[in-house]
Design a protein around this motif. Structure first.
Motif, mmCIF file in Angstrom:
data_model
loop_
_atom_site.group_PDB
_atom_site.id
_atom_site.type_symbol
_atom_site.label_atom_id
_atom_site.label_comp_id
_atom_site.label_asym_id
_atom_site.label_seq_id
_atom_site.Cartn_x
_atom_site.Cartn_y
_atom_site.Cartn_z
ATOM 1 N N ILE A 241 85.916 60.440 19.522
ATOM 2 C CA ILE A 241 87.285 60.075 19.138
ATOM 3 C C ILE A 241 87.263 59.848 17.638
ATOM 4 O O ILE A 241 86.538 58.969 17.142
ATOM 5 N N LEU B 235 97.146 62.886 20.416
ATOM 6 C CA LEU B 235 95.779 63.388 20.287
ATOM 7 C C LEU B 235 95.813 64.901 20.106
ATOM 8 O O LEU B 235 96.492 65.606 20.861
ATOM 9 N N PRO C 206 90.094 62.890 27.099
ATOM 10 C CA PRO C 206 91.241 61.984 27.277
ATOM 11 C C PRO C 206 91.743 61.919 28.720
ATOM 12 O O PRO C 206 92.261 60.889 29.157
ATOM 13 N N PHE D 183 98.165 59.379 26.956
ATOM 14 C CA PHE D 183 98.209 59.946 25.607
ATOM 15 C C PHE D 183 99.243 61.064 25.523
ATOM 16 O O PHE D 183 99.556 61.715 26.528
ATOM 17 N N ALA E 261 94.803 61.096 16.269
ATOM 18 C CA ALA E 261 93.371 61.175 16.588
ATOM 19 C C ALA E 261 93.072 62.531 17.199
ATOM 20 O O ALA E 261 93.978 63.290 17.561
ATOM 21 N N THR E 262 91.792 62.833 17.304
ATOM 22 C CA THR E 262 91.360 64.013 18.032
ATOM 23 C C THR E 262 90.141 63.655 18.868
ATOM 24 O O THR E 262 89.394 62.719 18.527
ATOM 25 N N THR E 263 89.944 64.401 19.945
ATOM 26 C CA THR E 263 88.789 64.185 20.822
ATOM 27 C C THR E 263 87.884 65.417 20.779
ATOM 28 O O THR E 263 87.236 65.761 21.760
#
Length: 325
Positions: free
Chosen positions: A131, A158, A171, A182, A204-206
């Protein structure tokens, strides 16, 4: 004398014709360029992975012919996977894969491009998902971010590099475990998802770490947690999601497959070459710099791993309503 001359001429002609019709794979492999198919555009994690392996093979002279990277982006991996599946028996086409996405693609697309269409060659490591946020993000831990998504569902965005891939699965699992919700925004690639965070388009990014290690080192991104079972050698100060109450191990198993039906001799050459890449100092350095989990699987081990992932990923794709999309 004339008869002997004619016999010798005929014998030489037959020998020449027999050589002309020897199948390509029966000759010394490889005797021409090998096409390495990548399912994303240039610059992303899969592209960098494939180019790094090709460069190591060239520099260390592990094969007599070069590997040529061909980017066949689109369809979340469908275009590339369908292309390679259609090359049955051709050892001069290989596919740089992310294991989870490779298993997900036929379920999503409902095309006949499942595991039976491919010959696993080897897995060279796990590119762990994480994350990531901007350095000035108000979230100081993954737990804080997840709690925010639970308190105000669908307000925290995300960026996802691939629908149905590991960056989507992370996620999804966090939602199941925590009750958070999300706003998942699908991008064309992992690198695009990372750029969306940097541009302030998502919070954010996963994505996988290889997409952003240089940005993290340059303090342009901050990692809240990694989805590994223990802290990574390349990022010893970054906590795991397991430490924050979410026991998850999620990453892109990066490896190579060939089309099904390739000659055994060619398969053996390709498999042994990848084993040599994994043992090389250059690959060890790449894994450390990109915070890979150091895992190697040979052909049979990689095949069993993919088969074992199939039920889990199929269930996930179906539960997410992604089958046929």
């Amino acid at each position: 004398m004339r008869t002997i001359f004619l016999q010798r001429c005929c014998g030489a002609l037959l020998a020449a014709l027999s050589l002309a019709f020897v199948p390509v794979h029966a000759q010394t492999f490889p005797n021409k360029n090998i096409e390495v198919v990548v399912h994303t555009g240039a610059g992303g994690g899969s592209d960098l992975f494939a180019r790094t392996v090709a460069d190591i093979i060239a520099r260390e002279k592990l094969l007599t012919q070069p590997l040529v990277i061909m980017n066949r982006a689109g369809g979340g991996g469908v275009i590339a996977q369908n292309y390679v599946a259609g090359k049955r028996g051709d050892p001069y086409t290989v596919f740089a894969v992310v294991a989870s996405l490779m298993v997900a693609v036929p379920v999503r697309s409902q095309l006949d491009i499942g595991l039976d269409k491919f010959h696993p060659l080897g897995l060279l490591g796990f590119d762990i998902n994480c994350i990531a946020v901007l350095p000035d993000s108000p979230f100081k831990s993954a737990k804080e971010l997840i709690e925010a998504a639970r308190a105000k569902p669908k307000t925290l965005s995300l960026g996802l590099g691939a629908v149905g891939g590991a960056s989507h699965y992370l996620p999804y699992m966090l939602e199941k475990m925590s009750g958070a919700r999300f706003n998942m925004v699908s991008m064309k690639s992992g690198s695009e998802a990372v750029l969306a965070v940097m541009g302030g388009h998502v919070q954010a990014t996963t994505e996988q770490l290889a997409e952003m290690t240089e940005l993290v080192a340059g303090k342009k991104l901050r990692i809240l947690a990694v989805a590994a079972q223990q802290r990574l050698t390349g990022m010893p100060d970054v906590p795991t999601l397991k430490e924050q109450g979410y026991d998850l191990h999620i990453g892109g198993g990066r490896g190579f497959v060939a089309p099904a039906g390739i000659p055994a001799e060619a398969a053996a050459v390709l498999e042994s070459t990848l084993a040599k890449v994994y043992r090389s100092a250059a690959w060890k350095d790449y894994m450390k710099r990109n915070a890979y989990e150091e895992v190697y699987m040979n052909s049979s081990e990689f095949g069993r791993y993919l088969a074992g992932e199939q039920p889990r990923i199929t269930q996930y794709i179906q539960e997410m309503g992604l089958a046929g999309k």
